[in-house]
Structures are given as C-alpha cells and as structure tokens.
Design a protein around this motif. Structure first.
Motif, PDB file in Angstrom:
ATOM      1  N   PRO A 250       0.799  -1.217   0.000  1.00 24.42           N
ATOM      2  CA  PRO A 250       0.000   0.000   0.000  1.00 24.42           C
ATOM      3  C   PRO A 250       0.837   1.274   0.000  1.00 24.42           C
ATOM      4  O   PRO A 250       0.325   2.352  -0.290  1.00 24.42           O
ATOM      5  CB  PRO A 250      -0.849  -0.120   1.267  1.00 24.42           C
ATOM      6  CG  PRO A 250      -0.215  -1.160   2.093  1.00 24.42           C
ATOM      7  CD  PRO A 250       0.595  -2.024   1.189  1.00 24.42           C
TER       8      PRO A 250
ATOM      9  N   ARG B  67      -3.872  -3.167   3.849  1.00 31.95           N
ATOM     10  CA  ARG B  67      -4.282  -4.040   2.737  1.00 31.95           C
ATOM     11  C   ARG B  67      -5.750  -4.428   2.871  1.00 31.95           C
ATOM     12  O   ARG B  67      -6.492  -4.441   1.891  1.00 31.95           O
ATOM     13  CB  ARG B  67      -3.416  -5.294   2.699  1.00 31.95           C
ATOM     14  CG  ARG B  67      -2.071  -5.096   2.094  1.00 31.95           C
ATOM     15  CD  ARG B  67      -1.345  -6.437   1.955  1.00 31.95           C
ATOM     16  NE  ARG B  67       0.020  -6.208   1.576  1.00 31.95           N
ATOM     17  CZ  ARG B  67       1.080  -6.468   2.337  1.00 31.95           C
ATOM     18  NH1 ARG B  67       0.921  -7.027   3.521  1.00 31.95           N
ATOM     19  NH2 ARG B  67       2.296  -6.209   1.923  1.00 31.95           N
TER      20      ARG B  67
ATOM     21  N   LEU C 289      -7.844  -1.409   2.007  1.00 32.91           N
ATOM     22  CA  LEU C 289      -7.788  -1.126   0.575  1.00 32.91           C
ATOM     23  C   LEU C 289      -8.557  -2.151  -0.249  1.00 32.91           C
ATOM     24  O   LEU C 289      -9.049  -1.832  -1.335  1.00 32.91           O
ATOM     25  CB  LEU C 289      -6.337  -1.046   0.107  1.00 32.91           C
ATOM     26  CG  LEU C 289      -5.585   0.182   0.604  1.00 32.91           C
ATOM     27  CD1 LEU C 289      -4.092   0.035   0.312  1.00 32.91           C
ATOM     28  CD2 LEU C 289      -6.141   1.441  -0.013  1.00 32.91           C
ATOM     29  N   SER C 290      -8.674  -3.352   0.250  1.00 30.32           N
ATOM     30  CA  SER C 290      -9.426  -4.363  -0.496  1.00 30.32           C
ATOM     31  C   SER C 290     -10.912  -4.028  -0.531  1.00 30.32           C
ATOM     32  O   SER C 290     -11.636  -4.518  -1.387  1.00 30.32           O
ATOM     33  CB  SER C 290      -9.206  -5.754   0.107  1.00 30.32           C
ATOM     34  OG  SER C 290      -9.862  -5.861   1.356  1.00 30.32           O
TER      35      SER C 290
ATOM     36  N   LEU D 224     -10.054   4.060  -4.225  1.00 33.30           N
ATOM     37  CA  LEU D 224      -9.369   5.336  -4.081  1.00 33.30           C
ATOM     38  C   LEU D 224      -8.871   5.781  -5.438  1.00 33.30           C
ATOM     39  O   LEU D 224      -8.270   5.005  -6.157  1.00 33.30           O
ATOM     40  CB  LEU D 224      -8.171   5.204  -3.131  1.00 33.30           C
ATOM     41  CG  LEU D 224      -8.496   4.682  -1.733  1.00 33.30           C
ATOM     42  CD1 LEU D 224      -7.221   4.387  -0.988  1.00 33.30           C
ATOM     43  CD2 LEU D 224      -9.346   5.677  -0.992  1.00 33.30           C
TER      44      LEU D 224
ATOM     45  N   PRO E 169      -4.937   5.255  -8.948  1.00 31.79           N
ATOM     46  CA  PRO E 169      -5.051   4.889  -7.538  1.00 31.79           C
ATOM     47  C   PRO E 169      -4.159   5.749  -6.653  1.00 31.79           C
ATOM     48  O   PRO E 169      -3.082   6.173  -7.064  1.00 31.79           O
ATOM     49  CB  PRO E 169      -4.608   3.426  -7.516  1.00 31.79           C
ATOM     50  CG  PRO E 169      -3.778   3.259  -8.729  1.00 31.79           C
ATOM     51  CD  PRO E 169      -4.296   4.231  -9.749  1.00 31.79           C
TER      52      PRO E 169
ATOM     53  N   THR F 207      -3.219   4.767  -3.400  1.00 29.61           N
ATOM     54  CA  THR F 207      -3.046   3.909  -2.234  1.00 29.61           C
ATOM     55  C   THR F 207      -1.932   4.394  -1.314  1.00 29.61           C
ATOM     56  O   THR F 207      -2.083   4.351  -0.099  1.00 29.61           O
ATOM     57  CB  THR F 207      -2.785   2.453  -2.651  1.00 29.61           C
ATOM     58  OG1 THR F 207      -1.615   2.406  -3.470  1.00 29.61           O
ATOM     59  CG2 THR F 207      -3.973   1.869  -3.382  1.00 29.61           C
TER      60      THR F 207
ATOM     61  N   PHE G 102      -3.098   7.330   0.718  1.00 30.83           N
ATOM     62  CA  PHE G 102      -4.016   6.829   1.734  1.00 30.83           C
ATOM     63  C   PHE G 102      -3.248   6.132   2.852  1.00 30.83           C
ATOM     64  O   PHE G 102      -3.523   6.346   4.038  1.00 30.83           O
ATOM     65  CB  PHE G 102      -5.024   5.869   1.095  1.00 30.83           C
ATOM     66  CG  PHE G 102      -5.949   5.220   2.082  1.00 30.83           C
ATOM     67  CD1 PHE G 102      -7.037   5.906   2.591  1.00 30.83           C
ATOM     68  CD2 PHE G 102      -5.739   3.912   2.492  1.00 30.83           C
ATOM     69  CE1 PHE G 102      -7.895   5.306   3.505  1.00 30.83           C
ATOM     70  CE2 PHE G 102      -6.590   3.302   3.399  1.00 30.83           C
ATOM     71  CZ  PHE G 102      -7.670   4.001   3.911  1.00 30.83           C
TER      72      PHE G 102
END
Length: 154
Positions: free
Chosen positions: A3, A93, A96-97, A101, A108, A110, A113
């Motif tokens: 991430p 993770r 995020l799954s 975003l 993305p 990520t 974030f």
C-alpha cells in the motif's frame, strides 16, 4: 500489494520525509514497549534536539535523521518496529481491499491513503504541496516534539 508503493512523482519526492514521520510515530507509540534504556532515550533526545531547536530540515536530511534515530535501537527493537509496520501494512491491505481510491485523473492513490492513515492526511497534503525546508520543518517539528515528549515520559 504494497500500500505504500507509488508512481506519483510528488509522493516519491516526499517519501524520505513521510518515512521519517512514520518512524517518529512508531517511536512515539512504541516507546514503552521498546524498553529503551536511559542511554538510548538520551541519544534519541540528542538526535532530535537540532530539529527541536529550530534548525530547518531539508528533504535531503530526512533519511539521515531517520537512520540516526533507528541506529540508536538494538536489532531486537528495530525488529519490533518492523513487525509493527507489517501489522499496519496488513491492516491497510484489508482496508484497501474494500475501498476505491482515485485521484482526479482516476489513478489509484493507495500510497497517499496509506501514509495518511499513519501520519494524518494534513501532513501528507502539506508535504505534497511544498517540499521546501521551511514546509518540511513545519510538518516534522510537531511530530518530533510529540516523540520527544513521549520519550521524556519513560
């Protein structure tokens, strides 16, 4: 998936400072669990002193400062921080799954974030907007002060 990975030039330029902020947060939250010796606490205070004394922190000095802080720790303590980082990464993770975003161009975000979850979105945004020494110092100094205070409480 990592991430914290990013292809954003702004985020990659800010990464040394972001990683320093993560390390300061880890030291602050894990100070008691790390079982730091009085000598280590003193060395950490001395390492943070120039920044707390008002010295500006250019981006190029973020990695050496982070390495100096980590260098005070034993290998077991460094492993504790690495283990904490892995727990945070696994949590991210999982988040995020379930999240979508995207930036304005649809890519993305990520890494932004991930760092925001650890050190706050205001700090990440401030660094992505301005990486000048004054701006970096304004962002890092409060985190250094909080870490220094946490170390003083040991």
């Amino acid at each position: 998936m990592n991430p914290f990975a990013s292809t954003s030039p702004q985020l990659n330029a800010a990464r040394p400072v972001l990683e320093l902020l993560v390390t300061l947060a880890q030291l602050r939250t894990q100070a008691a669990a790390l079982a730091l010796t009085p000598e280590q606490v003193g060395e950490l205070h001395r390492t943070l002193a120039p920044l707390l004394g008002g010295a500006e922190l250019p981006v190029t000095e973020a990695d050496p400062l982070r390495e100096a802080l980590i260098g005070v720790l034993t290998s077991v303590q460094r492993q504790q921080l690495a283990d904490q980082r892995e727990v945070q990464t696994a949590r991210l993770r999982a988040l995020l799954s379930r999240a979508r975003l995207a930036s304005g161009d649809g890519g993305p975000q990520t890494a932004r974030f991930a760092y925001s979850q650890w050190i706050g979105s205001a700090a990440v945004s401030a660094l992505l907007d301005d990486l000048g020494p004054a701006a970096v110092t304004r962002t890092v100094q409060p985190a250094a002060q909080l870490t220094d205070q946490a170390l003083s409480g040991l």
